[in-house]
Enzyme design. Structure first.
Site, PDB file in Angstrom:
ATOM      1  N   LYS A 226       0.802  -1.095  -0.003  1.00  0.00           N
ATOM      2  CA  LYS A 226       0.075  -0.085  -0.047  1.00  0.00           C
ATOM      3  C   LYS A 226       0.740   1.162   0.076  1.00  0.00           C
ATOM      4  O   LYS A 226       1.852   1.241   0.177  1.00  0.00           O
ATOM      5  CB  LYS A 226      -0.923  -0.102   1.036  1.00  0.00           C
ATOM      6  CG  LYS A 226      -2.184  -1.123   0.988  1.00  0.00           C
ATOM      7  CD  LYS A 226      -3.704  -0.969   1.515  1.00  0.00           C
ATOM      8  CE  LYS A 226      -4.389  -1.780   0.843  1.00  0.00           C
ATOM      9  NZ  LYS A 226      -5.514  -2.286   1.952  1.00  0.00           N
ATOM     10  N   ARG A 260      -3.766 -10.194   4.784  1.00  0.00           N
ATOM     11  CA  ARG A 260      -4.114 -10.164   3.083  1.00  0.00           C
ATOM     12  C   ARG A 260      -2.905  -9.509   2.247  1.00  0.00           C
ATOM     13  O   ARG A 260      -2.646  -8.423   2.569  1.00  0.00           O
ATOM     14  CB  ARG A 260      -5.574  -9.147   2.919  1.00  0.00           C
ATOM     15  CG  ARG A 260      -5.894  -9.341   1.508  1.00  0.00           C
ATOM     16  CD  ARG A 260      -7.223  -8.429   1.616  1.00  0.00           C
ATOM     17  NE  ARG A 260      -7.660  -8.445   0.326  1.00  0.00           N
ATOM     18  CZ  ARG A 260      -7.498  -7.594  -0.758  1.00  0.00           C
ATOM     19  NH1 ARG A 260      -6.458  -6.647  -0.650  1.00  0.00           N
ATOM     20  NH2 ARG A 260      -8.048  -8.007  -2.080  1.00  0.00           N
TER      21      ARG A 260
HETATM   22  N1  HH2 Z   1      -7.377  -3.705   0.432  1.00  0.00           N
HETATM   23  C1  HH2 Z   1      -7.919  -3.884  -0.808  1.00  0.00           C
HETATM   24  C2  HH2 Z   1      -8.910  -4.535  -1.550  1.00  0.00           C
HETATM   25  N2  HH2 Z   1      -9.699  -5.202  -0.554  1.00  0.00           N
HETATM   26  N3  HH2 Z   1     -10.167  -6.106   1.725  1.00  0.00           N
HETATM   27  C3  HH2 Z   1      -9.840  -5.961   2.868  1.00  0.00           C
HETATM   28  N4  HH2 Z   1     -10.350  -6.915   3.770  1.00  0.00           N
HETATM   29  N5  HH2 Z   1      -8.775  -5.450   3.317  1.00  0.00           N
HETATM   30  C4  HH2 Z   1      -7.896  -4.537   2.852  1.00  0.00           C
HETATM   31  O1  HH2 Z   1      -6.932  -3.726   2.892  1.00  0.00           O
HETATM   32  C5  HH2 Z   1      -8.476  -4.659   1.225  1.00  0.00           C
HETATM   33  C6  HH2 Z   1      -9.318  -5.232   0.961  1.00  0.00           C
HETATM   34  C7  HH2 Z   1      -6.931  -3.097  -1.847  1.00  0.00           C
HETATM   35  O2  HH2 Z   1      -5.977  -3.639  -2.172  1.00  0.00           O
HETATM   36  P1  HH2 Z   1      -5.825  -4.391  -3.844  1.00  0.00           P
HETATM   37  O3  HH2 Z   1      -6.944  -5.584  -3.854  1.00  0.00           O
HETATM   38  O4  HH2 Z   1      -4.558  -4.996  -3.844  1.00  0.00           O
HETATM   39  O5  HH2 Z   1      -6.251  -3.360  -4.675  1.00  0.00           O
HETATM   40  P2  HH2 Z   1      -7.340  -2.988  -5.666  1.00  0.00           P
HETATM   41  O6  HH2 Z   1      -8.303  -2.282  -4.696  1.00  0.00           O
HETATM   42  O7  HH2 Z   1      -6.820  -1.860  -6.230  1.00  0.00           O
HETATM   43  O8  HH2 Z   1      -7.688  -4.108  -6.588  1.00  0.00           O
END
Ligand code: HH2
Length: 283
Positions: A226, A260
């Site tokens: 992040k 995660r």
């Molecule tokens: N962060 C993201 C997405 N889903 N779910 C939970 N429970 N906690 C988190 O911190 C979280 C999440 C964002 O990260 P990522 O999936 O890598 O990116 P994007 O939303 O751009 O697909």
């Protein structure tokens, strides 16, 4: 160290929390912040999902809509079209629980019908239809805190006391889910690092994770790659592994039980060491 939750129940069983559990991220999107486009092709995504299982993931979390700051929403049809083959393929081949990362009850319902056991909702299950769905289908739940919505959440996020406000929000979501019939031991909570939070807010939440842990539910933390990690010299998203492991390790020391992550193999190894050093039961 405070460790209150012993297990996390989901639709097809339970995950014991005698060690830190790793939730591998599988973004079937063209625009996710760190791996957008990489697993947009269903075959590639399926291969990556199976690779994460081999690497020791305890859950694979599949998402078809990016929630990165400034992202535009996609329709339920498009979101389901993206993840359907990946969920169906993994459900047939993987022997660990799958989770779907969605804010939409329609998408969650399809995913559950296709074998998913956990619903991870970054909007904290604020939609009543989602609450009723997860209660009726007896799935595991991740209720995450987000201020506003992804499009605008990073425009001057403001709190009087971020830790207490996030705690109060999650406590209220737990009450609503339980009132709707969701089993208490199926509910995990997540402070939502980067979701309507300035760097100082993320740091405060991670430092005071004990305030969330004492709600008595498993705490999920998503720090992987992040942007706040980049503030400490980590560079672009792909260069943030070392910082992500440092943040995950300290979160675990403060009571997080599920992390995660994008980098499953490295995190599994790091968490084995963190657990050996931190878990009271091992002493
Ligand atoms: N962060 C993201 C997405 N889903 N779910 C939970 N429970 N906690 C988190 O911190 C979280 C999440 C964002 O990260 P990522 O999936 O890598 O990116 P994007 O939303 O751009 O697909």
């Amino acid at each position: 160290m405070v460790r209150t939750a012993r297990e996390w129940r989901h639709r097809t069983g339970e995950i014991t929390l005698d060690r830190t559990r790793v939730m591998g991220i599988l973004n079937v999107t063209p625009d996710s912040f760190s791996d957008g486009g990489r697993y947009f092709d269903p075959e590639t995504a399926l291969r990556r999902g199976l690779e994460m299982v081999d690497q020791g993931a305890d859950v694979v979390d599949i998402g078809g809509e990016s929630t990165r700051p400034g992202s535009d929403p996609v329709s339920a049809e498009e979101e389901w079209r993206r993840i359907r083959p990946v969920i169906q393929g993994l459900a047939a081949k993987a022997d660990i629980p799958l989770s779907v990362d969605t804010m939409k009850p329609e998408v969650a319902a399809h995913a559950i019908d296709s074998g998913v056991s956990i619903v991870n909702d970054v909007s904290g299950m604020r939609d009543e239809a989602m609450v009723h769905l997860v209660a009726a289908r007896r799935v595991g739940v991740v209720a995450m805190h987000m201020l506003g919505n992804p499009k605008t959440m990073q425009d001057h996020p403001t709190y009087a006391d971020v830790v207490e406000e996030v705690r109060a929000f999650l406590a209220e979501r737990i009450r609503s889910l339980e009132a709707a019939g969701v089993s208490s031991d199926a509910i995990a909570i997540d402070p939502g690092v980067g979701f309507g939070k300035a760097v100082a807010h993320n740091l405060a939440l991670l430092r005071r994770l004990d305030r969330l842990v004492d709600l008595g539910h498993p705490v999920v933390v998503g720090v992987s790659r992040k942007s706040f990690i980049g503030r400490f010299g980590g560079g672009e998203a792909g260069d943030r592994l070392a910082g992500s492991l440092a943040a995950a390790t300290l979160a675990v020391a403060r009571g997080a039980q599920i992390v995660r992550v994008h980098d499953v193999a490295e995190t599994v190894r790091a968490m084995r060491v963190a657990d050996a050093l931190a878990l009271e039961e091992k002493l």
